[in-house]
Scaffold this active site. Structure first.
Site, short mmCIF file in Angstrom:
data_model
loop_
_atom_site.label_atom_id
_atom_site.label_comp_id
_atom_site.label_asym_id
_atom_site.label_seq_id
_atom_site.Cartn_x
_atom_site.Cartn_y
_atom_site.Cartn_z
NE ARG A 111 -2.22 0.85 3.35
CZ ARG A 111 -1.91 -0.23 4.04
NH1 ARG A 111 -2.41 -1.39 3.71
NH2 ARG A 111 -1.09 -0.15 5.06
CB THR A 112 3.65 2.35 2.14
OG1 THR A 112 2.88 2.18 3.33
CG2 THR A 112 4.52 3.59 2.27
CE LYS A 116 24.56 -9.32 -6.49
NZ LYS A 116 24.51 -8.54 -7.74
NE ARG A 143 7.37 0.55 4.93
CZ ARG A 143 6.18 0.46 5.54
NH1 ARG A 143 5.72 -0.71 5.92
NH2 ARG A 143 5.45 1.53 5.76
CG HIS A 194 4.60 4.78 8.11
ND1 HIS A 194 5.05 5.25 6.89
CD2 HIS A 194 3.56 3.95 7.83
CE1 HIS A 194 4.30 4.73 5.94
NE2 HIS A 194 3.41 3.94 6.47
#
Lengths: 306, 306, 306
Positions: free
Chosen positions: A51-52, A80, A101, A129
């Site tokens: 959603r974000t 890596k 995020r 957030h």
């Protein structure tokens, strides 16, 4: 170069300007449809959040820009052993602005220190957030007409819910805001919110266990999920689980103009029968999330549309 | 608001109009290159399917629109317990139209009930895959000039192959269509197709075990894969496996204007030596799949291009 | 129809033209901003590689085109048993050009044989990674003004490092190029590079174990990672590991105009304290990677911008 790590990075005046811009975007989407032509947003999602991520991508596409990125750490160079600092320097060669995020608190901040493009924190662990909070604020301001003079109920898991903490921190900057904290004892707001934020700033608040007791006086009800695993014992869970499920019956106790918000995803803490109630605005909140992210992208890129 | 759940959602007249539009797109791609400027398609793939997903994305990009979405359930909110109904309401805030693939039958239908944007079923379990059928129909109509007066061989796994069932359902609406069902006994078409569709509608059909026996009379040969695991015993598999591999030898028995279709991916059921035969049109079918999805997007969005 | 499988697919003259085009793009990005309007790049990454994938996507977006694709094999039809040859024929119906990364050597070559669109090898196992080499060459030529008359140190894992082998193969085509090969004995360049390429072409080179011994004379230092697991025994690893870490101390021994390149991702083989040294150009190299991929896309599509 500006970044957005926390909603508090913006002063009340800046926030006001941002929300006003978001409302103008809502009213005149065409005016902004090419504001970011030729610009690129990188969505660096080290942890999935559809959603974000899609909200950010929609925001950039609505502005005429385009999007690159990844939606989980497996397909990133992190596997890596590349540091976030190196990744952001690489991404700075590709994109004009970035939304990150990350499961680790502070990772977007570390990235922003080495970045030559604006970095937006799109959620860092249990920490912040900020664009969710901006969406919450825009929803309230747009539908209530104000961010002051409000009695706000926060319901559910107030201990681990970062959106709740962010929202409290953001709202105490407005005059005459009062909180009703509705949760089981085990999930009450942590000390650093109760003492350091609410008490320290003389913000009126009460703590209650039952949503029914709190709902009649509220202007805003902000729901969050209560996970069964969070309870200390089965007995408490059985005794209290229904307290935190919002249904028609509880809505009948609320004011006619109370708004119900939820950061989503919702599981069962709001009964679907509530969805058609005009006071249920959690899907509108998603739409406001797009507008506020559009406004944020424009602001951080320093683009002004006449 | 229209959705597409099954090919039968379109009447014969509507389908005719759609295929005609697809052919116009094929001939005049530039005319449609900006038809969806500023529009967004969401590709919600709860189950991976590269070809179908990329076909939809190509269709939208060819129309000047853009794309958001996810390509597997891991990176979706479903993992956090969100219902399909909630997801589609969220996506309705982001996109103008949506293509959904889901492992559960009926999931796109559930989504469409709560959606404020058109939902296209891009495959739901073993149930429906309507845009594949539209691609099949466009391929046949474009290259044969008609959907009536055809003898169609369907070969391979006719029991579980949803594309085969969809195609039968779609073609029986045209006059003088006859089917030859070519499969091992274990993989014959199920009762609800043989009795409820073919017999009930008085559609002529025969069932045979060997492709060689059927191929000489066919106008269309629709190949599908026969998986070894589907056979009841090893002996049968060894006895019959070659029956269902289309090679040069078998093609030599076919009419000069018979067309070979396949929904892809192909494993070994069509020998690569057949690829250069002008009657092998399974890669053209992919191209028609793009045109028909373009036509579908335009139709569901109600966009007419002059 | 041209493809790019190896940097040597381009003659010295063609390469020269390509790099010149890349520099023009660097200077006049706006001139090229719509060169690929309406064109599509497919990024087919059967193995994740964020940096390479995003560099290609950025390149196409910078040219006004758009992108479809997948970022790992799980979400591709390969999981259903489709051959690379079939996949590319399908993708040819969707996109105008394709960049393919595959864990198997030669897979992009196999694809190119059946493709009706240009295929770019974006890395095939330990074999080739031609666009990395093009980025390396553009970086050196842009910042040094030449690809001839250079003393180039290659440091780290010279046995398995495909970028090192590609770079050697590409540079020996220019006059007066000399190599200093800096590695532990276990990780020296393989026989087919030392004998068949360097010795066979009379290219001067020396092999040393310590970076400090080599650095003072170098014009270019190309760093790569030395993985602990590559050493034959712990003792050797402990004795030598610091030889291959580039820090301020070693940089003090180098010429004022020596350039440090690295294909990235970097783990710890270049100390972050070196990042601010103007001779450290590994992040500029990323930017040149975008320009050279833009030039490559234009060249393979036969698009000339006036």
């Amino acid at each position: 170069m500006r970044h957005l790590m926390s909603p508090l990075d913006l002063s009340v005046e800046e926030l006001d300007k941002l929300l006003t811009l978001a409302n103008d975007i809502e009213k005149n989407p065409k005016k902004y449809a090419h504001a970011c032509d030729g610009k690129k947003l990188a969505t660096l999602f080290y942890e999935p959040s559809t959603r974000t991520r899609l909200s950010f991508e929609t925001a950039m596409l609505n502005l005429g820009g385009s999007v690159i990125g990844f939606s989980s750490a497996d397909s990133s160079s992190a596997a890596k052993g590349e540091s976030v600092s190196d990744t952001i320097r690489v991404i700075s060669c590709f994109a004009d602005i970035c939304a990150m995020r990350h499961p680790k608190e502070g990772a977007p901040l570390v990235a922003s220190l080495k970045s030559s493009i604006p970095v937006i924190n799109a959620g860092d662990g249990g920490h912040q957030h900020p664009t969710q909070t901006l969406a919450d604020l825009l929803t309230i301001r747009s539908l209530k007409g104000r961010l002051s003079n409000l009695k706000i109920g926060l319901c559910g898991d107030l201990k681990f819910g970062r959106t709740v903490h962010s929202l409290i921190n953001a709202l105490i900057r407005y005059p005459n805001v009062e909180f009703v904290l509705i949760s089981p004892k085990e999930l009450r707001v942590p000390e650093y919110i109760r003492e350091d934020v609410l008490v320290a700033n003389n913000i009126p608040f009460t703590e209650v266990e039952r949503l029914e007791d709190a709902i009649p006086d509220l202007d805003i009800l902000y729901m969050t999920r209560v996970q069964k695993e969070r309870f200390f014992n089965e007995e408490d869970y059985i005794r209290m689980k229904d307290f935190y499920i919002l249904d028609k019956e509880k809505m009948a106790l609320a004011k006619d103009d109370m708004l119900v918000l939820h950061p989503l995803p919702r599981v069962n803490e709001i009964s679907v029968e509530v969805d058609d109630d005009p006071r249920a605005v959690y899907f509108k909140q998603v739409q406001y999330g797009v507008y506020v992210r559009m406004a944020l992208i424009l602001t951080l890129l320093g683009i002004e549309v006449q």
